[in-house]
Enzyme design. Sequence first.
Site, short mmCIF file in Angstrom:
data_model
loop_
_atom_site.label_atom_id
_atom_site.label_comp_id
_atom_site.label_asym_id
_atom_site.label_seq_id
_atom_site.Cartn_x
_atom_site.Cartn_y
_atom_site.Cartn_z
N ASP A 109 0.88 -1.22 0.07
CA ASP A 109 0.17 0.04 -0.22
C ASP A 109 0.87 1.30 0.12
OD1 ASP A 109 -3.27 0.62 1.69
OD2 ASP A 109 -2.09 1.51 0.06
C1 GLC Z 1 -4.60 4.31 -0.17
C2 GLC Z 1 -5.15 3.08 0.21
C3 GLC Z 1 -5.32 1.98 -1.09
C4 GLC Z 1 -4.94 2.90 -2.44
C5 GLC Z 1 -3.63 3.36 -2.32
C6 GLC Z 1 -3.24 4.13 -3.42
O1 GLC Z 1 -3.82 4.89 0.94
O2 GLC Z 1 -5.12 2.41 1.26
O3 GLC Z 1 -6.48 1.48 -1.10
O4 GLC Z 1 -5.02 1.97 -3.51
O5 GLC Z 1 -3.26 4.21 -1.24
O6 GLC Z 1 -4.14 5.48 -3.65
#
Ligand code: GLC
Length: 752
Positions: A262
């Site tokens: 993430d």
């Molecule tokens: C965020 C989220 C994830 C998302 C990623 C990119 O913090 O937790 O679900 O795909 O960052 O935006």
Amino acid sequence: MFKPFTCLAGIALLLAACAGPKTPQDRLTVNDKAIDKVIAQMTLEEKVNMLHSKTNMSSAGVERLGIADMHYADGPFGIREEGVPNGFTPAGWKLDSATFFPTGSALAATWSEELAYKYGTGMGTEARLRGKDVILGPAVNIQRLPVGGRTYEYLSEDPILSAALSLYYTKGVQDQGTAVCIKHFAVNNQETNRGSVDAQVDERTLREIYLKPFERAIIEGGAMSVMPAYNKVNGDYCSENEHLLNEILRGEWGFKGYTVSDWGGTHSTMGAMLHGLNVQMTGSNYLGQPVIDSIATGALTENLVDEKVRQILRVRYAIEAIPDDVANTQMTSQPESQQIAKEVAEKSIVLLKNEGGVLPLKSSVKKIAVIGQNAVLKTQSGGMGAGVKALYEITPLQGIQKRAGAGIEVSYAPGYKNFAGRRWGPASATPNPLVASAINEPADKALLDEAVKLAREADVVIFFGGTNKNIETEGSDRANIDLPTGQNEVVKALAAANPNLVTVLISGGPTDLRELEPVSPAIVQGWWNGTEGGTALAEVLFGDIAPSGKLPFTFPMKLEDSPAFAMGNFPDKTQGGDLFTLMYRADATQMTREERQRMLDAMPKPTSKYTEGQLVGYRWFDTKNVKPMYAFGHGLSYVTFGYGQMSASVGKKAVKVSFDLTNEGGMDADEVVQLYIQRLDSKVEWPLKELKAFSRVNLKAGETKTVTLEIPMDDLRYWNVEKNGWDLDHCRANLLLGAASDDIRQKAEINI
Ligand code: GLC
């Protein structure tokens, strides 16, 4: 000596080997020989360059060898608008307006594998139009907390329902030539301290509840990439969790693709490299130069880097790259996707209550008063990662006005103030009379009086309450499930002014209806229902279609009744422990590595104890005999359905059930039939009952169909922690067939 059996076995093996890949995951390995030849040509720098972000939404290929970059796109219910290369700031493109699909809990409320598949095809198609190889979705974590900030993004509180929809969404996307990145693996069930909280969950609960929505999509659906979650599970960050990423995901489930952290969720070089992470998003401070340095010192081997690159290239080879001169050359949102979004919206709407026949609206209704800002607020954007820049969005008011036509007068009043979220800057000099400064601000008298006046003059009042994306959002959990900004006061005043009152809740998660329910003869859960949400809602309100959605989660009578709250497991009292509160604070980015590490080491260690075990959602309410406001699986129609006596048979591979279902009403309608199991003399502890099969059935007025449901024997197993494997609990059990978890129509006893 000729040994017929050995020869035959050898031939069988040979045939099997020639027969090609056995499982969806094995399909990813068909290019391994070609991939290994390419890896042999790569320099170490080129390989390591693939292990971290290139831009905010891409990771590198190898241009010299003709390997295209991997391009990623949020979110689970609409291809997010293009951001600038080094962040999320919108790039201001013109053709990246997408279809806004109903959000996760709305899709789940359809209880339809077929619609989940179609939904995935729409998402996969629009991703390719945007030049995106991987969709950062589906988001499938179990909805453990009614206040969870991402409850609206996720699917359900039940693992069987979530797993089925996650599987078909995955198939739909990947059949369009786009990869999913199923998230957030795993046990990511709260936003509070999400960057550092340690989810402490027992192995049986982990296997039977929290991993199920991932397991089917990966094993049966061939999900090509997985996003480890921000949090820890039993002490280790998900992005470097040996048990989750290597032992279970790759070891037991045979996952052959790759993992993408993430954003900001990578925490070390050695941990990530040794325990299962392939790509750091974003940045390269862990999986960039430090990897090269670690190989030079012998702490890591180049073979390990090769294995990670191989896993990435398997997906790269499986997904045909979209040439730059083809991507983003037409409008992203397509009519076919818009139609899918409309169909999902139509079948997601849940009729919670309908007394006195106020719905569907009678043909005698000539004046409708629509009250509440949620009738006009668009719900496409907001919620951080999952926001969509939609090509268009039909609001509930627009849908009602369009459907009413010239013959019916539709009036509107805002009714209450909208909570527009926490202000990051100074309070504006001239406060907006329609915007509340606090979520629990009482009703505004002028707005209430204006609404009551319209209500008095109308044949029927439709009150739009609920929350919004400033209240239910990634990054924070709600403090409670109260209806905000004095809505209860408004709806009581409207009920006093006109008994013909319908409430429509525009929200993603459950809300506290103890004050509203007694005064509203009809209540509809309208969700954040996508590009055609207003159209679909009007069709249900006017009776063009019968409502057929069923709740994918429990509406508790009050928040304190829900398991994590009742057990005192949430919220954790540790404050200030969230990684993002620290890491993304301005000074954190100027820190030296040592200063940053010292800060991390000094951080409080928030935990979330899952001592309620498997008793999540209705499992808790049923087992503890706590009556909810509305039960898991609840949803009324404009017709009634007759359930004939079911016959059940227990085979080696599955339990089979069949029965006749009749539409006893005067209009076509869908019913979602649900089959639960209640164990009677089990050897191990079980929840009172558990969903094991379901089916959405379409019936014409008066039609009867024979419905069959099947429970694979594997779905009846429990995780035996002593033997560290799945086991069957041979016992007597009741099969409970019904229209909801609290509306059982037929029962049959079997022996497992
Ligand atoms: C965020 C989220 C994830 C998302 C990623 C990119 O913090 O937790 O679900 O795909 O960052 O935006």
